[in-house]
Design a protein around this motif. Structure first.
Motif, PDB file in Angstrom:
ATOM      1  N   LEU A   1       0.848  -1.189   0.000  1.00  0.00           N
ATOM      2  CA  LEU A   1       0.000   0.000   0.000  1.00  0.00           C
ATOM      3  C   LEU A   1       0.878   1.231   0.000  1.00  0.00           C
ATOM      4  O   LEU A   1       1.779   1.361   0.822  1.00  0.00           O
ATOM      5  N   GLN A   2       0.606   2.147  -0.916  1.00  0.00           N
ATOM      6  CA  GLN A   2       1.326   3.413  -0.952  1.00  0.00           C
ATOM      7  C   GLN A   2       0.329   4.533  -0.800  1.00  0.00           C
ATOM      8  O   GLN A   2      -0.616   4.651  -1.584  1.00  0.00           O
ATOM      9  N   ARG A   3       0.508   5.332   0.217  1.00  0.00           N
ATOM     10  CA  ARG A   3      -0.335   6.495   0.473  1.00  0.00           C
ATOM     11  C   ARG A   3       0.589   7.675   0.720  1.00  0.00           C
ATOM     12  O   ARG A   3       1.192   7.776   1.787  1.00  0.00           O
ATOM     13  N   GLY A   4       0.764   8.501  -0.297  1.00  0.00           N
ATOM     14  CA  GLY A   4       1.685   9.627  -0.175  1.00  0.00           C
ATOM     15  C   GLY A   4       3.105   9.116  -0.029  1.00  0.00           C
ATOM     16  O   GLY A   4       3.565   8.280  -0.791  1.00  0.00           O
ATOM     17  N   ALA A   5       3.788   9.572   1.000  1.00  0.00           N
ATOM     18  CA  ALA A   5       5.174   9.173   1.237  1.00  0.00           C
ATOM     19  C   ALA A   5       5.286   7.872   2.027  1.00  0.00           C
ATOM     20  O   ALA A   5       6.378   7.377   2.258  1.00  0.00           O
ATOM     21  N   VAL A   6       4.166   7.302   2.437  1.00  0.00           N
ATOM     22  CA  VAL A   6       4.171   6.105   3.265  1.00  0.00           C
ATOM     23  C   VAL A   6       3.913   4.857   2.409  1.00  0.00           C
ATOM     24  O   VAL A   6       2.961   4.814   1.640  1.00  0.00           O
ATOM     25  N   THR A   7       4.782   3.848   2.545  1.00  0.00           N
ATOM     26  CA  THR A   7       4.610   2.561   1.889  1.00  0.00           C
ATOM     27  C   THR A   7       4.534   1.491   2.964  1.00  0.00           C
ATOM     28  O   THR A   7       5.371   1.441   3.853  1.00  0.00           O
TER      29      THR A   7
END
Length: 73
Positions: A36-42
């Motif tokens: 899951l990638q949400r913005g800068a967070v993976t």
């Protein structure tokens, strides 16, 4: 205690929703999990070989829904 919880709600076409479900299913089958990638967070999520699968269908006069939940220990 939750380590991470991501909840999303958006309006999609029926076809786009089906595409999203297919991508999740393909990832579970091919990679044993999800990325899951949400913005800068993976987040890489490993899913167990055996899972509990829950399907809930609600049909009402004004709206209907399908909820799918996959859980494991």
């Amino acid at each position: 205690m939750d380590i991470l919880e991501i909840e999303e709600k958006e309006t999609l076409s029926r076809e786009a929703a089906a595409d999203r479900l297919r991508a999740i299913a393909d990832s579970l089958e091919r990679h044993n999990g999800l990325r899951l990638q949400r913005g800068a967070v993976t987040v890489d999520l490993r899913v167990a070989d055996e899972v509990e699968f829950e399907l809930e269908i609600d049909v009402e006069s004004s709206d209907s829904s399908i909820e799918i939940e996959i859980s494991w220990a």
